[in-house]
Design a protein around this motif. Structure first.
Motif, PDB file in Angstrom:
ATOM      1  N   LEU A 193      37.922 -22.831  -6.479  1.00 49.26           N
ATOM      2  CA  LEU A 193      36.563 -22.506  -6.054  1.00 49.26           C
ATOM      3  C   LEU A 193      36.527 -21.084  -5.497  1.00 49.26           C
ATOM      4  O   LEU A 193      35.620 -20.303  -5.787  1.00 49.26           O
ATOM      5  N   LYS A 194      37.555 -20.744  -4.711  1.00 49.24           N
ATOM      6  CA  LYS A 194      37.621 -19.408  -4.107  1.00 49.24           C
ATOM      7  C   LYS A 194      37.667 -18.329  -5.204  1.00 49.24           C
ATOM      8  O   LYS A 194      37.000 -17.309  -5.104  1.00 49.24           O
ATOM      9  N   ASP A 195      38.467 -18.592  -6.253  1.00 41.54           N
ATOM     10  CA  ASP A 195      38.530 -17.643  -7.372  1.00 41.54           C
ATOM     11  C   ASP A 195      37.151 -17.456  -8.000  1.00 41.54           C
ATOM     12  O   ASP A 195      36.733 -16.341  -8.310  1.00 41.54           O
ATOM     13  N   HIS A 196      36.444 -18.587  -8.169  1.00 41.17           N
ATOM     14  CA  HIS A 196      35.114 -18.541  -8.770  1.00 41.17           C
ATOM     15  C   HIS A 196      34.164 -17.720  -7.889  1.00 41.17           C
ATOM     16  O   HIS A 196      33.425 -16.871  -8.373  1.00 41.17           O
ATOM     17  N   VAL A 197      34.223 -17.984  -6.573  1.00 42.77           N
ATOM     18  CA  VAL A 197      33.351 -17.277  -5.629  1.00 42.77           C
ATOM     19  C   VAL A 197      33.626 -15.778  -5.672  1.00 42.77           C
ATOM     20  O   VAL A 197      32.710 -14.963  -5.731  1.00 42.77           O
ATOM     21  N   GLN A 198      34.906 -15.418  -5.686  1.00 46.96           N
ATOM     22  CA  GLN A 198      35.254 -14.001  -5.700  1.00 46.96           C
ATOM     23  C   GLN A 198      34.783 -13.316  -6.981  1.00 46.96           C
ATOM     24  O   GLN A 198      34.314 -12.190  -6.962  1.00 46.96           O
ATOM     25  N   LEU A 199      34.903 -14.059  -8.070  1.00 45.72           N
ATOM     26  CA  LEU A 199      34.494 -13.516  -9.362  1.00 45.72           C
ATOM     27  C   LEU A 199      33.012 -13.155  -9.361  1.00 45.72           C
ATOM     28  O   LEU A 199      32.583 -12.184  -9.987  1.00 45.72           O
ATOM     29  N   HIS A 200      32.216 -13.933  -8.629  1.00 43.74           N
ATOM     30  CA  HIS A 200      30.774 -13.697  -8.602  1.00 43.74           C
ATOM     31  C   HIS A 200      30.339 -13.103  -7.275  1.00 43.74           C
ATOM     32  O   HIS A 200      29.210 -13.307  -6.832  1.00 43.74           O
ATOM     33  N   THR A 201      31.241 -12.378  -6.647  1.00 49.03           N
ATOM     34  CA  THR A 201      31.009 -11.653  -5.387  1.00 49.03           C
ATOM     35  C   THR A 201      30.274 -12.472  -4.339  1.00 49.03           C
ATOM     36  O   THR A 201      29.395 -11.976  -3.638  1.00 49.03           O
TER      37      THR A 201
ATOM     38  N   THR B  25      52.647 -14.895 -10.265  1.00 50.01           N
ATOM     39  CA  THR B  25      52.455 -14.550 -11.675  1.00 50.01           C
ATOM     40  C   THR B  25      52.530 -15.788 -12.566  1.00 50.01           C
ATOM     41  O   THR B  25      51.806 -15.903 -13.541  1.00 50.01           O
ATOM     42  N   LEU B  26      53.417 -16.726 -12.209  1.00 50.72           N
ATOM     43  CA  LEU B  26      53.686 -17.868 -13.083  1.00 50.72           C
ATOM     44  C   LEU B  26      52.641 -18.980 -13.016  1.00 50.72           C
ATOM     45  O   LEU B  26      52.247 -19.532 -14.034  1.00 50.72           O
ATOM     46  N   LEU B  27      52.234 -19.325 -11.807  1.00 53.07           N
ATOM     47  CA  LEU B  27      51.475 -20.557 -11.635  1.00 53.07           C
ATOM     48  C   LEU B  27      49.976 -20.379 -11.856  1.00 53.07           C
ATOM     49  O   LEU B  27      49.423 -19.338 -11.515  1.00 53.07           O
ATOM     50  N   PRO B  28      49.315 -21.419 -12.408  1.00 52.10           N
ATOM     51  CA  PRO B  28      47.858 -21.376 -12.490  1.00 52.10           C
ATOM     52  C   PRO B  28      47.249 -21.447 -11.087  1.00 52.10           C
ATOM     53  O   PRO B  28      47.931 -21.810 -10.129  1.00 52.10           O
ATOM     54  N   GLY B  29      45.956 -21.091 -10.988  1.00 50.84           N
ATOM     55  CA  GLY B  29      45.301 -20.926  -9.697  1.00 50.84           C
ATOM     56  C   GLY B  29      45.376 -22.089  -8.730  1.00 50.84           C
ATOM     57  O   GLY B  29      45.418 -21.888  -7.520  1.00 50.84           O
ATOM     58  N   ASP B  30      45.418 -23.310  -9.243  1.00 46.95           N
ATOM     59  CA  ASP B  30      45.374 -24.440  -8.319  1.00 46.95           C
ATOM     60  C   ASP B  30      46.765 -25.002  -8.027  1.00 46.95           C
ATOM     61  O   ASP B  30      46.897 -26.025  -7.367  1.00 46.95           O
ATOM     62  N   LEU B  31      47.788 -24.353  -8.537  1.00 54.09           N
ATOM     63  CA  LEU B  31      49.141 -24.849  -8.293  1.00 54.09           C
ATOM     64  C   LEU B  31      49.844 -23.904  -7.332  1.00 54.09           C
ATOM     65  O   LEU B  31      49.793 -22.691  -7.503  1.00 54.09           O
ATOM     66  N   PHE B  32      50.475 -24.455  -6.291  1.00 52.51           N
ATOM     67  CA  PHE B  32      51.189 -23.590  -5.351  1.00 52.51           C
ATOM     68  C   PHE B  32      52.412 -24.317  -4.816  1.00 52.51           C
ATOM     69  O   PHE B  32      52.673 -25.475  -5.164  1.00 52.51           O
TER      70      PHE B  32
ATOM     71  N   TYR C 236      30.156 -26.391  -9.151  1.00 48.93           N
ATOM     72  CA  TYR C 236      29.935 -24.956  -8.971  1.00 48.93           C
ATOM     73  C   TYR C 236      30.095 -24.142 -10.254  1.00 48.93           C
ATOM     74  O   TYR C 236      29.579 -23.045 -10.384  1.00 48.93           O
ATOM     75  N   HIS C 237      30.766 -24.729 -11.240  1.00 49.02           N
ATOM     76  CA  HIS C 237      31.242 -23.901 -12.331  1.00 49.02           C
ATOM     77  C   HIS C 237      30.145 -23.172 -13.109  1.00 49.02           C
ATOM     78  O   HIS C 237      30.299 -22.020 -13.513  1.00 49.02           O
ATOM     79  N   ASP C 238      29.011 -23.853 -13.314  1.00 53.26           N
ATOM     80  CA  ASP C 238      27.963 -23.228 -14.126  1.00 53.26           C
ATOM     81  C   ASP C 238      27.089 -22.278 -13.324  1.00 53.26           C
ATOM     82  O   ASP C 238      26.200 -21.627 -13.859  1.00 53.26           O
ATOM     83  N   ASN C 239      27.341 -22.239 -12.010  1.00 58.79           N
ATOM     84  CA  ASN C 239      26.528 -21.358 -11.181  1.00 58.79           C
ATOM     85  C   ASN C 239      27.113 -19.951 -11.146  1.00 58.79           C
ATOM     86  O   ASN C 239      28.144 -19.708 -10.552  1.00 58.79           O
ATOM     87  N   VAL C 240      26.430 -19.019 -11.817  1.00 61.07           N
ATOM     88  CA  VAL C 240      26.982 -17.667 -11.896  1.00 61.07           C
ATOM     89  C   VAL C 240      26.112 -16.663 -11.156  1.00 61.07           C
ATOM     90  O   VAL C 240      26.273 -15.455 -11.304  1.00 61.07           O
ATOM     91  N   THR C 241      25.171 -17.174 -10.321  1.00 58.12           N
ATOM     92  CA  THR C 241      24.330 -16.276  -9.524  1.00 58.12           C
ATOM     93  C   THR C 241      25.216 -15.414  -8.645  1.00 58.12           C
ATOM     94  O   THR C 241      26.071 -15.939  -7.934  1.00 58.12           O
ATOM     95  N   PRO C 242      25.049 -14.082  -8.661  1.00 57.22           N
ATOM     96  CA  PRO C 242      25.895 -13.251  -7.802  1.00 57.22           C
ATOM     97  C   PRO C 242      25.494 -13.341  -6.326  1.00 57.22           C
ATOM     98  O   PRO C 242      24.363 -13.739  -6.006  1.00 57.22           O
ATOM     99  N   ASP C 243      26.424 -12.971  -5.451  1.00 56.75           N
ATOM    100  CA  ASP C 243      26.215 -12.864  -4.004  1.00 56.75           C
ATOM    101  C   ASP C 243      25.748 -14.161  -3.334  1.00 56.75           C
ATOM    102  O   ASP C 243      25.047 -14.143  -2.327  1.00 56.75           O
ATOM    103  N   LEU C 244      26.135 -15.259  -3.889  1.00 56.27           N
ATOM    104  CA  LEU C 244      25.732 -16.547  -3.332  1.00 56.27           C
ATOM    105  C   LEU C 244      26.677 -16.938  -2.188  1.00 56.27           C
ATOM    106  O   LEU C 244      27.844 -16.574  -2.201  1.00 56.27           O
ATOM    107  N   THR C 245      26.157 -17.647  -1.183  1.00 54.45           N
ATOM    108  CA  THR C 245      27.035 -18.200  -0.156  1.00 54.45           C
ATOM    109  C   THR C 245      27.357 -19.641  -0.528  1.00 54.45           C
ATOM    110  O   THR C 245      26.455 -20.460  -0.744  1.00 54.45           O
ATOM    111  N   TYR C 246      28.649 -19.919  -0.660  1.00 49.57           N
ATOM    112  CA  TYR C 246      29.073 -21.270  -1.004  1.00 49.57           C
ATOM    113  C   TYR C 246      29.551 -21.955   0.268  1.00 49.57           C
ATOM    114  O   TYR C 246      30.445 -21.453   0.945  1.00 49.57           O
ATOM    115  N   ILE C 247      28.933 -23.087   0.590  1.00 54.15           N
ATOM    116  CA  ILE C 247      29.375 -23.843   1.767  1.00 54.15           C
ATOM    117  C   ILE C 247      30.060 -25.109   1.272  1.00 54.15           C
ATOM    118  O   ILE C 247      29.434 -25.916   0.568  1.00 54.15           O
TER     119      ILE C 247
END
Lengths: 586, 101
Positions: free
Chosen positions: B65-73, A238-245, B34-45
């Motif tokens: 990056l994983k959070d971004h990928v999940q956000l855009h399925t 809950t506390l940390l931003p995504g890239d901090l662990f 990767y940040h500006d790429n919002v195309t859904p269902d993309l495979t990120y390698i």
């Protein structure tokens, strides 16, 4: 217009020039000092610390370029002043030379007084910025030092057993992203944590305070190390931003069970060394660092390992293994293991590793926080930690108890069934209630031990029907524990349609005494009971011959309690615990 | 520049390659890849075959990056880390969180 009178140093060999410029500057409310050659200019810069410097190029003794180089060379954070060349040489070359020497601006003669004043205004802006940066830096340094002091106060100084745990802590910045914690459990076990936040510096040490509090408070209340790990994980998630662990190693060392419970979540391999510094066990990382996943992965188990009194458990962060020398080579685990071996022979692991690291890295800059904890596996419980009431005192109190009928202050009942027995540790809960009702006190430590031992007995031997003979081999404890986990899981599955309901019932009755109190504890289980006389007899025989690895628990309870008896074929245990208030003892 | 990104011809795959050291200094570049790429269902390698070293802030960057990928399925694959880099991923148990090939 400058608010306070700012000071300008003019370095020019032409007295007429100096006069003209001074007059213009004074119109704008500046104070002016003048030097007529480069060398004097440098001296005056040192003594007067001006806000701005105006510099001519061609001068006797020392020219403007050289004077500028010297001034700029000694300009640090404390004495930075913008410097402008004033020259009649308008060539590209002279312009470049001025900048190379360290000039911040250049003004080529001839110029109008309006242009000169505009230039001064621009320089003043730089000077104001420099001032602002200076005071911000100063403030930040003070804040950082204060925060660092508080942080180490909160975190390190309250650790338990500092004299016995070997520690290395070398932060790469003022703040360390690594934390080391140790705390004593109410039952005499010890909890240890070594953790490493991503990165280093203030950003990475900010999570340390909440973790420290959680670790201490939960340990003190009697929560298990796995409860603590789960809590810290969800807190950090809950506390940390995504890239901090938070990569961390946790251990619970139980001398009583001759076992250590370890979880390595994202640290390099942790080690258990024996007396000869041979590696008895390596604990590799089993779980991603904490704070990444909302919950601890359910299939990850603590490593349980048998320990001997002379074993040492060592946790380290990647700063040690990944320390590099001038050639870019890593220190590595091989060098680390060798250094531990030598350390054991010399009697100080931490010291030797620090020495070997320093020899290896020489003058290379430290890239990451370096830390290690080296924990001995014995003698954590000394007699001062457990208060045993002398028999005289308890006799006296019992008499008191019998002769006068003491009124019951309160009673407390807790009935746990099926699934709850698997998922709940009721003892911290119970202790919390007692603390709420009667306030904190050292005498609760013994009560905690009594309750834990009796509850575990009721659950393990009563409800789960486990045989403590399983523990009677050095490796036995692990298999006992595995069997226990399996049977606990069955409890949950069999819950419905089970005619015979599994339960443990805890009841407490509290009688206040004149200078203390008495707690009557009854624990009833759903098991089939046991042959009380036979078990106690065998136990005491085995204990006397030093052959048994089990039965110690009940022996301690017997010592702590005033009376201890089994009823209803061993399915009900009744214990009474009497204490005197501390101040009366002193 | 040591961060390269490339979209495949069919537009379904974004490859990000990191050369040499993967550490905090690449923070901005990595995010920009990767940040500006919002195309859904993309495979990120994330191609780590040319990465020699990775620190823990790089692990943090991969999590972002994983959070971004999940956000855009999308799907995230960490590709061909060398032994040193793989060791770091292993210590952090990242194979429990994403696909590493």
């Amino acid at each position: 217009m400058p608010s306070s009178k700012n000071l300008v140093l003019i370095v020019d060999d032409s007295k007429v020039q100096c006069k003209v410029l001074s007059a213009l500057l004074e119109e704008d409310n500046y104070r002016v000092i003048v030097a007529n050659d480069g060398a004097t200019g440098v001296e005056m810069f040192i003594t007067h610390q001006p806000d701005l410097v105006l510099m001519d190029v061609n001068m006797p003794i020392m020219n403007g370029y050289e004077a500028t180089r010297r001034i700029k060379a000694m300009s640090g954070v404390g004495n930075l002043a913008p410097l402008m060349f004033i020259t009649s040489m308008g060539s590209d070359e002279s312009f470049i030379n001025c900048v190379e020497a360290g000039g911040d601006s250049i003004l080529v003669r001839p110029f109008s007084s309006a242009v000169f004043k505009a230039k001064i205004k621009a320089l003043q802006r730089i000077s104001d910025l420099v001032e602002q940066v200076k005071s911000l830096q100063h403030e930040q340094k003070n804040d950082a030092e204060l925060a660092e002091k508080m942080m180490s106060e909160v975190i390190e100084s309250r650790n338990y057993g500092l004299d016995r745990i070997g520690i290395i802590k070398k932060p790469a910045a003022l703040f360390s992203g690594d934390i080391q914690l140790s705390a004593l459990c109410p039952n005499g076990n010890i909890h240890v944590l070594l953790g490493d936040f991503t990165g280093h510096g203030l950003r990475s040490s900010i999570g340390a305070i909440p973790i420290t509090e959680t670790f201490r408070v939960m340990t003190k209340k009697g929560f298990s190390i796995s409860d603590i790990i789960m809590q810290i994980n969800s807190q950090l998630y809950t506390l940390l931003p995504g890239d901090l662990f938070f990569a961390a190693g946790f251990a619970c060392i139980s001398e009583h069970e001759k076992s250590a419970y370890v979880l390595n979540a994202g640290l390099p391999d942790a080690y258990l060394f024996n007396e000869q510094a041979d590696i008895k066990h390596q604990f590799s990382s089993k779980h991603p660092p904490l704070g990444i996943l909302p919950e601890i992965l359910s299939d990850v188990q603590l490593d349980i390992i048998n320990i001997h009194p002379h074993d040492r458990l060592v946790f380290l962060t990647d700063g040690i293994i990944e320390a590099r020398n001038q050639e870019g080579e890593y220190f590595g685990s091989q060098r680390f293991e060798t250094a531990v071996k030598e350390g054991v022979i010399e009697g100080d692991i931490a010291k030797n590793i620090q020495k070997k690291l320093a020899d290896f890295c020489k003058n290379t800059e430290q890239e990451d926080d370096i830390s290690l904890v080296d924990i001995p596996c014995c003698s954590w419980v000394n007699n001062n930690d457990i208060t045993v009431i002398s028999s005289n005192l308890s006799d006296e109190l019992s008499e008191l108890d019998n002769s006068l009928s003491i009124p019951l202050a309160w009673s407390y009942h807790l009935h746990l069934t099926g699934k709850l027995l698997k998922n709940t540790n009721p003892i911290p809960l119970v202790m919390n209630q007692i603390n709420d009702l009667e306030g904190a006190g050292e005498h609760w430590q013994s009560l905690y031990t009594i309750l834990t031992e009796l509850f575990v007995n009721a659950l393990d031997h009563g409800v789960l029907k486990l045989d403590s003979a399983l523990k009677n081999s050095p490796e036995g404890f692990s298999s006992y524990f595995n069997e226990r986990t399996q049977r606990l899981n069955l409890l949950q599955e069999n819950k419905q349609g089970n005619a015979h309901e599994d339960f443990v019932r805890i009841s407490l009755q509290y009688y206040p005494l004149f200078q203390g109190g008495k707690m009557l504890i009854k624990i009833k289980d759903s098991g089939v009971g046991f042959n009380v006389l036979k078990v106690i007899k065998t136990n005491s025989q085995l204990l006397n011959t030093g052959m048994s690895l089990s039965g110690r628990g009940i022996n301690i309870v017997d010592q702590l309690c005033d009376t201890l008896e089994y009823q209803e074929d061993g399915t009900l245990v009744i214990a009474s615990y009497i204490w005197r208030n501390k101040q009366v003892l002193d | 520049m040591t961060v390269y990104s490339k979209i495949s011809e069919d537009g379904k795959q974004l490859t990000i390659s990191i050369e040499e050291r993967f550490d905090f200094s690449l923070h901005q570049q990595f995010r920009a890849a990767y940040h500006d790429n919002v195309t859904p269902d993309l495979t990120y390698i994330l191609d780590l075959s040319k990465t020699d070293y990775m620190d823990s802030s790089a692990l943090g960057m991969i999590l972002l990056l994983k959070d971004h990928v999940q956000l855009h399925t999308g799907t995230l694959i960490i590709d061909k880390p060398n032994d040193t880099v793989n060791k770091i991923l292993e210590i952090a148990q990242f194979h429990r969180l994403m696909t590493i090939t």
